[in-house]
Design a protein around this motif. Sequence first.
Motif, PDB file in Angstrom:
ATOM      1  N   SER A 133      -2.347  16.724  -6.251  1.00 13.30           N
ATOM      2  CA  SER A 133      -2.013  17.422  -5.263  1.00 13.30           C
ATOM      3  C   SER A 133      -2.541  16.297  -4.215  1.00 13.30           C
ATOM      4  N   LYS A 134      -1.853  16.658  -2.691  1.00 16.58           N
ATOM      5  CA  LYS A 134      -2.466  15.848  -2.064  1.00 16.58           C
ATOM      6  C   LYS A 134      -4.232  15.827  -2.185  1.00 16.58           C
ATOM      7  N   ASN A 135      -4.783  17.080  -1.868  1.00 11.13           N
ATOM      8  CA  ASN A 135      -5.954  16.321  -1.159  1.00 11.13           C
ATOM      9  C   ASN A 135      -6.422  15.281  -2.004  1.00 11.13           C
ATOM     10  N   THR A 136      -6.064  15.443  -3.885  1.00  5.17           N
ATOM     11  CA  THR A 136      -6.494  14.474  -4.888  1.00  5.17           C
ATOM     12  C   THR A 136      -5.914  13.349  -4.609  1.00  5.17           C
ATOM     13  N   ILE A 137      -4.768  12.803  -3.679  1.00  7.27           N
ATOM     14  CA  ILE A 137      -4.466  11.384  -3.400  1.00  7.27           C
ATOM     15  C   ILE A 137      -4.834  10.934  -1.950  1.00  7.27           C
ATOM     16  N   ASN A 138      -5.197  12.166  -1.019  1.00  6.46           N
ATOM     17  CA  ASN A 138      -5.796  11.611  -0.076  1.00  6.46           C
ATOM     18  C   ASN A 138      -7.211  11.054  -0.641  1.00  6.46           C
ATOM     19  N   LYS A 139      -7.935  11.576  -1.147  1.00  8.75           N
ATOM     20  CA  LYS A 139      -9.410  10.840  -2.268  1.00  8.75           C
ATOM     21  C   LYS A 139      -9.036   9.694  -2.436  1.00  8.75           C
ATOM     22  N   HIS A 140      -8.075   8.955  -3.221  1.00  9.25           N
ATOM     23  CA  HIS A 140      -7.815   7.659  -3.820  1.00  9.25           C
ATOM     24  C   HIS A 140      -7.595   6.927  -2.536  1.00  9.25           C
ATOM     25  N   LEU A 141      -7.063   8.132  -1.306  1.00  7.10           N
ATOM     26  CA  LEU A 141      -6.509   6.538  -0.964  1.00  7.10           C
ATOM     27  C   LEU A 141      -7.912   6.522   0.652  1.00  7.10           C
ATOM     28  N   ILE A 142      -8.399   7.262   0.195  1.00  9.07           N
ATOM     29  CA  ILE A 142      -9.511   7.291   1.219  1.00  9.07           C
ATOM     30  C   ILE A 142     -10.760   6.112   1.089  1.00  9.07           C
ATOM     31  N   TYR A 143     -10.762   6.123  -0.690  1.00 11.27           N
ATOM     32  CA  TYR A 143     -11.737   5.059  -1.034  1.00 11.27           C
ATOM     33  C   TYR A 143     -11.043   3.631  -0.998  1.00 11.27           C
ATOM     34  N   PHE A 169      -1.089  15.124 -13.726  1.00 13.35           N
ATOM     35  CA  PHE A 169      -2.353  15.687 -14.423  1.00 13.35           C
ATOM     36  C   PHE A 169      -2.305  16.280 -15.268  1.00 13.35           C
ATOM     37  N   ARG A 170      -3.018  17.023 -16.294  1.00 16.23           N
ATOM     38  CA  ARG A 170      -2.733  18.139 -17.272  1.00 16.23           C
ATOM     39  C   ARG A 170      -1.357  19.054 -16.326  1.00 16.23           C
ATOM     40  N   GLY A 171      -0.456  18.365 -16.982  1.00 15.75           N
ATOM     41  CA  GLY A 171       0.854  18.668 -16.630  1.00 15.75           C
ATOM     42  C   GLY A 171       1.619  18.844 -15.095  1.00 15.75           C
ATOM     43  N   ASP A 172       0.975  18.324 -14.871  1.00 19.27           N
ATOM     44  CA  ASP A 172       1.257  18.565 -12.899  1.00 19.27           C
ATOM     45  C   ASP A 172       0.481  17.233 -12.026  1.00 19.27           C
ATOM     46  N   ASN A 173       1.808  17.253 -10.886  1.00 18.64           N
ATOM     47  CA  ASN A 173       1.259  15.989 -10.078  1.00 18.64           C
ATOM     48  C   ASN A 173       0.191  16.477  -9.842  1.00 18.64           C
ATOM     49  N   LEU A 200       0.914  -1.429   0.375  1.00 16.85           N
ATOM     50  CA  LEU A 200       0.057  -0.166  -0.177  1.00 16.85           C
ATOM     51  C   LEU A 200       1.013   0.905  -0.379  1.00 16.85           C
ATOM     52  N   ASP A 201       2.191   0.806   0.579  1.00 14.59           N
ATOM     53  CA  ASP A 201       3.036   2.775   0.718  1.00 14.59           C
ATOM     54  C   ASP A 201       3.681   2.645  -0.751  1.00 14.59           C
ATOM     55  N   GLN A 202       3.628   1.286  -1.490  1.00 11.08           N
ATOM     56  CA  GLN A 202       4.035   1.472  -2.830  1.00 11.08           C
ATOM     57  C   GLN A 202       3.141   1.959  -3.769  1.00 11.08           C
ATOM     58  N   PHE A 203       2.039   1.762  -3.353  1.00  9.71           N
ATOM     59  CA  PHE A 203       1.063   2.678  -4.778  1.00  9.71           C
ATOM     60  C   PHE A 203       0.645   4.495  -4.162  1.00  9.71           C
ATOM     61  N   LYS A 204       1.033   4.322  -2.982  1.00 10.24           N
ATOM     62  CA  LYS A 204       0.635   5.581  -2.719  1.00 10.24           C
ATOM     63  C   LYS A 204       1.943   6.611  -3.205  1.00 10.24           C
ATOM     64  N   GLU A 205       3.091   5.873  -3.633  1.00  8.95           N
ATOM     65  CA  GLU A 205       3.663   6.703  -3.693  1.00  8.95           C
ATOM     66  C   GLU A 205       3.834   6.515  -5.646  1.00  8.95           C
ATOM     67  N   TYR A 206       2.957   5.193  -5.422  1.00  8.38           N
ATOM     68  CA  TYR A 206       3.220   5.428  -7.336  1.00  8.38           C
ATOM     69  C   TYR A 206       2.269   6.504  -7.455  1.00  8.38           C
ATOM     70  N   LEU A 207       0.705   7.014  -6.456  1.00 11.22           N
ATOM     71  CA  LEU A 207       0.306   8.326  -6.772  1.00 11.22           C
ATOM     72  C   LEU A 207       0.720   9.490  -6.741  1.00 11.22           C
ATOM     73  N   ASN A 208       2.309   9.653  -5.875  1.00 10.55           N
ATOM     74  CA  ASN A 208       3.287  11.068  -6.357  1.00 10.55           C
ATOM     75  C   ASN A 208       3.650  11.539  -7.805  1.00 10.55           C
ATOM     76  N   THR A 209       3.634   9.988  -8.225  1.00 12.02           N
ATOM     77  CA  THR A 209       4.406  10.029  -9.558  1.00 12.02           C
ATOM     78  C   THR A 209       3.758   9.900 -10.394  1.00 12.02           C
ATOM     79  N   LEU A 210       1.920  10.397 -10.291  1.00 11.30           N
ATOM     80  CA  LEU A 210       1.083  10.650 -11.701  1.00 11.30           C
ATOM     81  C   LEU A 210       0.955  11.977 -12.032  1.00 11.30           C
TER      82      LEU A 210
END
Length: 361
Positions: A139-149, A133-137, A121-131
């Motif tokens: 956001s922490k709020n977006t990553i948190n949303k995926h982790l909550i789901y 979207f629209r030319g930018d990584n 799960l930690d590796q998946f979290k790091e994977y999200l940090n590499t994505l």
Amino acid sequence: MLDLLKEEDMFKLETKDFKLFFEYDTEEELKTALENAMQMQVQAQVQRFKEAKQHLEYEAQEKLKEEQKHITFMQLKDKYFAKKRANGETTGSISEYVATFNKLVKFFKDKNVYELKEEDLDQFKEYLNTLIFRGDNLSKNTINKHLIYLKMFLKFIHLNNLADTILLYKKKTVKKETPKKINYTKSEIKNILKGDYANKDMELIMKIALYGGLRQGEIRELTQNNIKQDKESNIYYFDIGDTKSEAGNRKVPIHKNILNEVLEATFPLLGGLNKNTFGKKVRYALYKIVKVEGKNFHTLRANMIDNIIKNNEQSNNQFALYIIQEIVGHSAEDKVALTTQTYKKGWDLATKQEFVNNISY
């Protein structure tokens, strides 16, 4: 099937479950023995059915356990959505989970969800940090949303302990400074009052805001029925009703500087446009005269309130502030409102007319 063999006074009963031999002396004894034998046969059949049923149930449970030992995120996605739909949720309400599931499927592929560990799960979290979207990584709020789901999905298949290991990014608390509202300057107000507008209606809209303090929506909704004259005082006023608050329903005396223009105008102004079109036209006309960042049509109302307060500061009326609040449609303090609205029934038009006519630019 029963096989009953007669050997003189001896009867033999053979079934798949048992063999019985019995003898009898009377017909009654034979009848009783046969009834008991039949009852035993029925009980044996029932028992065999129970055992077969238990066996099938056991096999089904074992098969279910075996299936639950392996599930991919793709399979979990189908299972999760099927459950949501069964609970009456629409496709639209569950579509927000699709993006998260797609990322999980892409990252974990056919990996068994039941075999995941905290480090996965930690590796998946790091994977999200590499994505990107629209030319930018992300956001922490977006990553948190995926982790909550993800937490929700894991708990759906009872992997609560694993779900609880997921740590969200802490939100940074940034204190936002509320920008100070700035009114139009005297020179800007003069330009607005003397502006070269496409028609008289637009000019009157600006003046009603500056001399009456009416909101844009209140001006747009004015009809001929809202322009009234008090029978006792002969004072003309805007009758404002059907607003969001009780304080918004009020009578606003028409300023002496715009009275003739109001009486000569045809309401609704601009021909009764819808809210969006009316707003666009008013903004365009205003910004064509004066366009300053942070200032808009609502600023005209702010200018009016500031003006009416300053020009009535010397009033001997101890309720001056509350009279002004009633004119502009602001709620008064509870105790004052109880006195003025319940017993006095609001301020008389003559008093309010005096306050309004003191407005000058």
